[in-house]
Scaffold this motif. Structure first.
Motif, mmCIF file in Angstrom:
data_model
loop_
_atom_site.group_PDB
_atom_site.id
_atom_site.type_symbol
_atom_site.label_atom_id
_atom_site.label_comp_id
_atom_site.label_asym_id
_atom_site.label_seq_id
_atom_site.Cartn_x
_atom_site.Cartn_y
_atom_site.Cartn_z
ATOM 1 N N GLN A 218 0.980 -0.759 0.288
ATOM 2 C CA GLN A 218 -0.349 -0.330 -0.021
ATOM 3 C C GLN A 218 0.736 1.616 0.160
ATOM 4 O O GLN A 218 1.541 1.166 0.591
ATOM 5 C CB GLN A 218 -0.887 0.263 1.416
ATOM 6 C CG GLN A 218 -1.857 -0.869 1.187
ATOM 7 C CD GLN A 218 -3.401 -1.252 2.167
ATOM 8 O OE1 GLN A 218 -2.043 -1.295 3.663
ATOM 9 N NE2 GLN A 218 -4.354 -1.000 1.965
ATOM 10 N N LEU A 219 0.304 2.306 0.171
ATOM 11 C CA LEU A 219 0.741 3.874 -0.842
ATOM 12 C C LEU A 219 0.595 4.763 0.685
ATOM 13 O O LEU A 219 -0.524 4.793 1.210
ATOM 14 C CB LEU A 219 1.216 3.829 -1.839
ATOM 15 C CG LEU A 219 1.088 3.370 -2.863
ATOM 16 C CD1 LEU A 219 0.381 4.246 -3.985
ATOM 17 C CD2 LEU A 219 2.625 3.312 -3.308
ATOM 18 N N ASP A 220 0.868 5.000 0.703
ATOM 19 C CA ASP A 220 1.397 6.363 2.724
ATOM 20 C C ASP A 220 1.950 7.788 2.016
ATOM 21 O O ASP A 220 2.201 8.054 0.480
ATOM 22 C CB ASP A 220 2.072 5.853 3.512
ATOM 23 C CG ASP A 220 1.539 5.180 4.443
ATOM 24 O OD1 ASP A 220 0.286 4.745 4.248
ATOM 25 O OD2 ASP A 220 1.756 4.644 5.420
ATOM 26 N N LYS A 221 1.053 8.489 2.467
ATOM 27 C CA LYS A 221 1.809 9.786 1.999
ATOM 28 C C LYS A 221 3.084 10.145 1.853
ATOM 29 O O LYS A 221 4.056 9.879 2.316
ATOM 30 C CB LYS A 221 1.096 10.982 2.633
ATOM 31 C CG LYS A 221 0.946 12.124 2.658
ATOM 32 C CD LYS A 221 0.250 13.096 3.337
ATOM 33 C CE LYS A 221 0.347 14.811 2.573
ATOM 34 N NZ LYS A 221 -0.552 15.490 4.384
ATOM 35 N N GLY A 222 3.360 10.618 0.859
ATOM 36 C CA GLY A 222 4.851 10.961 0.476
ATOM 37 C C GLY A 222 4.830 10.355 -0.380
ATOM 38 O O GLY A 222 6.312 10.138 -1.159
ATOM 39 N N ASP A 223 4.834 9.234 -0.979
ATOM 40 C CA ASP A 223 5.355 7.780 -1.438
ATOM 41 C C ASP A 223 5.452 7.877 -3.379
ATOM 42 O O ASP A 223 4.734 8.394 -3.604
ATOM 43 C CB ASP A 223 4.730 6.630 -1.362
ATOM 44 C CG ASP A 223 4.985 5.721 0.150
ATOM 45 O OD1 ASP A 223 5.509 6.079 0.494
ATOM 46 O OD2 ASP A 223 4.303 4.844 0.752
ATOM 47 N N VAL A 224 6.509 7.909 -3.313
ATOM 48 C CA VAL A 224 6.168 8.035 -5.125
ATOM 49 C C VAL A 224 5.486 6.605 -5.701
ATOM 50 O O VAL A 224 5.466 5.370 -4.888
ATOM 51 C CB VAL A 224 8.008 7.754 -5.924
ATOM 52 C CG1 VAL A 224 8.288 6.497 -5.405
ATOM 53 C CG2 VAL A 224 7.452 7.865 -7.578
ATOM 54 N N ILE A 225 4.767 7.157 -6.502
ATOM 55 C CA ILE A 225 3.765 5.891 -7.345
ATOM 56 C C ILE A 225 4.251 4.966 -8.073
ATOM 57 O O ILE A 225 4.303 4.225 -8.244
ATOM 58 C CB ILE A 225 2.267 6.572 -7.098
ATOM 59 C CG1 ILE A 225 2.063 7.285 -6.069
ATOM 60 C CG2 ILE A 225 1.008 4.941 -8.135
ATOM 61 C CD1 ILE A 225 -0.066 8.021 -6.862
ATOM 62 N N GLY A 226 4.973 5.740 -9.405
ATOM 63 C CA GLY A 226 5.192 5.577 -10.502
ATOM 64 C C GLY A 226 5.442 6.129 -11.579
ATOM 65 O O GLY A 226 4.638 8.159 -10.934
ATOM 66 N N GLU A 227 5.120 6.188 -12.087
ATOM 67 C CA GLU A 227 5.211 7.525 -13.696
ATOM 68 C C GLU A 227 3.996 6.303 -14.351
ATOM 69 O O GLU A 227 3.082 5.408 -14.860
ATOM 70 C CB GLU A 227 6.342 7.154 -15.114
ATOM 71 C CG GLU A 227 8.082 7.505 -14.143
ATOM 72 C CD GLU A 227 8.419 6.764 -13.101
ATOM 73 O OE1 GLU A 227 8.339 5.630 -12.925
ATOM 74 O OE2 GLU A 227 8.393 7.340 -11.906
ATOM 75 N N SER A 228 3.505 7.446 -15.236
ATOM 76 C CA SER A 228 1.899 7.726 -16.015
ATOM 77 C C SER A 228 2.042 8.818 -16.656
ATOM 78 O O SER A 228 2.497 9.537 -16.591
ATOM 79 C CB SER A 228 0.833 7.561 -14.741
ATOM 80 O OG SER A 228 -0.918 8.014 -14.816
ATOM 81 N N ASP A 229 0.876 8.566 -18.240
ATOM 82 C CA ASP A 229 0.599 9.275 -18.869
ATOM 83 C C ASP A 229 -0.672 10.149 -18.004
ATOM 84 O O ASP A 229 -1.001 11.429 -18.722
ATOM 85 C CB ASP A 229 -0.430 8.836 -20.090
ATOM 86 C CG ASP A 229 -0.788 8.044 -20.199
ATOM 87 O OD1 ASP A 229 -1.526 7.832 -19.047
ATOM 88 O OD2 ASP A 229 -1.067 7.487 -20.976
ATOM 89 N N GLY A 230 -0.904 9.838 -17.468
ATOM 90 C CA GLY A 230 -2.275 10.883 -16.198
ATOM 91 C C GLY A 230 -3.224 11.246 -17.381
ATOM 92 O O GLY A 230 -4.339 11.586 -17.584
ATOM 93 N N VAL A 231 -3.929 9.789 -18.079
ATOM 94 C CA VAL A 231 -4.544 9.687 -18.606
ATOM 95 C C VAL A 231 -5.797 8.804 -17.946
ATOM 96 O O VAL A 231 -5.929 8.215 -17.074
ATOM 97 C CB VAL A 231 -4.955 8.787 -20.188
ATOM 98 C CG1 VAL A 231 -6.295 7.897 -20.550
ATOM 99 C CG2 VAL A 231 -3.974 9.503 -20.816
ATOM 100 N N ASP A 232 -7.074 10.079 -17.674
ATOM 101 C CA ASP A 232 -8.582 9.222 -16.640
ATOM 102 C C ASP A 232 -8.744 7.988 -17.372
ATOM 103 O O ASP A 232 -9.471 8.046 -18.852
ATOM 104 C CB ASP A 232 -9.127 9.849 -16.997
ATOM 105 C CG ASP A 232 -10.372 9.852 -15.732
ATOM 106 O OD1 ASP A 232 -10.770 8.488 -15.200
ATOM 107 O OD2 ASP A 232 -10.954 10.910 -14.619
ATOM 108 N N ASN A 233 -8.849 7.122 -16.427
ATOM 109 C CA ASN A 233 -9.619 5.249 -16.628
ATOM 110 C C ASN A 233 -10.111 5.249 -15.585
ATOM 111 O O ASN A 233 -9.459 4.182 -14.482
ATOM 112 C CB ASN A 233 -8.234 4.338 -16.759
ATOM 113 C CG ASN A 233 -6.887 4.862 -17.982
ATOM 114 O OD1 ASN A 233 -7.539 3.854 -18.920
ATOM 115 N ND2 ASN A 233 -6.075 4.937 -17.712
ATOM 116 N N ASN A 234 -11.230 5.622 -16.029
ATOM 117 C CA ASN A 234 -12.762 5.491 -14.907
ATOM 118 C C ASN A 234 -11.813 6.073 -13.716
ATOM 119 O O ASN A 234 -12.347 4.740 -12.291
ATOM 120 C CB ASN A 234 -13.479 3.272 -14.481
ATOM 121 C CG ASN A 234 -13.956 2.949 -14.179
ATOM 122 O OD1 ASN A 234 -14.596 3.941 -13.960
ATOM 123 N ND2 ASN A 234 -14.122 2.102 -13.136
#
Length: 231
Positions: A130-146
């Motif tokens: 799981q992720l907490d505040k401040g964690d890097v999530i990863g890389e994304s193109d920022g396109v909304d998927n649902n």
């Protein structure tokens, strides 16, 4: 050993200690100019080569030692408390060759205990971490998927996180000023503030333990009753 500069790039780290084992600690607290770590998550530590987690934040203290808070790839339950994050000494780990980066923009988490799902749905299966505040999530193109963003995660996985908890802005490190006087000379230094303990009570294991306890008690009662009956 991993350098502070390399750790700040938020890689996946592996156990790499001269003793052959690396401890991951569940709780860290400041104590004046030093820090204390408590609650080792695995008795005896992790064997060298074990993938531990993704670096979330790096802390360097006035005594020169550096530690990192990591998002655990495999959360650990200790005394019914589930830890999704832990602390490591930088000199006891190295960067994993499997750290992945994508071609999109880097996003950070702005919530606590945020799930990473395998498809863009609130009912989709989840990764164990799981992720907490401040964690890097990863890389994304920022396109909304649902309502979700698709990520290339540091672990090499592909996952989806609700866009509600995603931000392009990295959180600022929190510090406090500490002033000391020695030999008539006053010195002020900045002490990193470690986040509070975000471990949670593991209800799943608690319920399972209660069920097993009840079953065992039932069997023992039946056996004793059978033995006490007159022949």
């Amino acid at each position: 050993m991993i350098s502070v500069e390399s750790a700040k790039k938020k890689p996946v780290v592996i156990a790499d200690n001269s003793t052959g084992f690396t401890n991951v600690w569940g709780v860290g607290t400041n104590d004046g100019l030093i820090f204390r770590l408590s609650t080792p998550l695995v008795a005896g530590g992790y064997k060298n080569g074990t993938r531990l987690g993704v670096v979330s934040e790096v802390y360097t203290f006035p005594n020169g030692q550096s530690i990192a808070r990591i998002q655990l790839i495999n959360p650990v339950t200790v005394k019914l408390n589930k830890y999704t994050h832990g602390y490591i000494f930088l000199e006891q780990v190295s960067e994993s060759a499997t750290t992945k980066t994508g071609t999109g923009k880097t996003y950070y988490c702005v919530g606590n205990s945020v799930n990473v799902r395998k498809s863009p749905s609130t009912t989709a299966s989840k990764y164990s971490y799981q992720l907490d505040k401040g964690d890097v999530i990863g890389e994304s193109d920022g396109v909304d998927n649902n309502g979700f963003y698709k990520f290339t995660l540091r672990t090499g996985d592909v996952g989806y996180v609700s866009k509600t908890y995603c931000s392009l802005q990295a959180p600022a490190s929190v510090t406090v000023s500490k002033t000391t006087t020695s030999g008539g000379q006053t010195t002020t230094v900045q002490i990193p503030v470690l986040p509070g303990d975000t471990s949670s009570f593991d209800w799943q294991k608690t319920v399972l333990g209660a069920v097993l306890g009840t079953a065992i008690a039932f069997v023992v009662t039946k056996v004793l009753t059978s033995l006490s009956k007159p022949k």
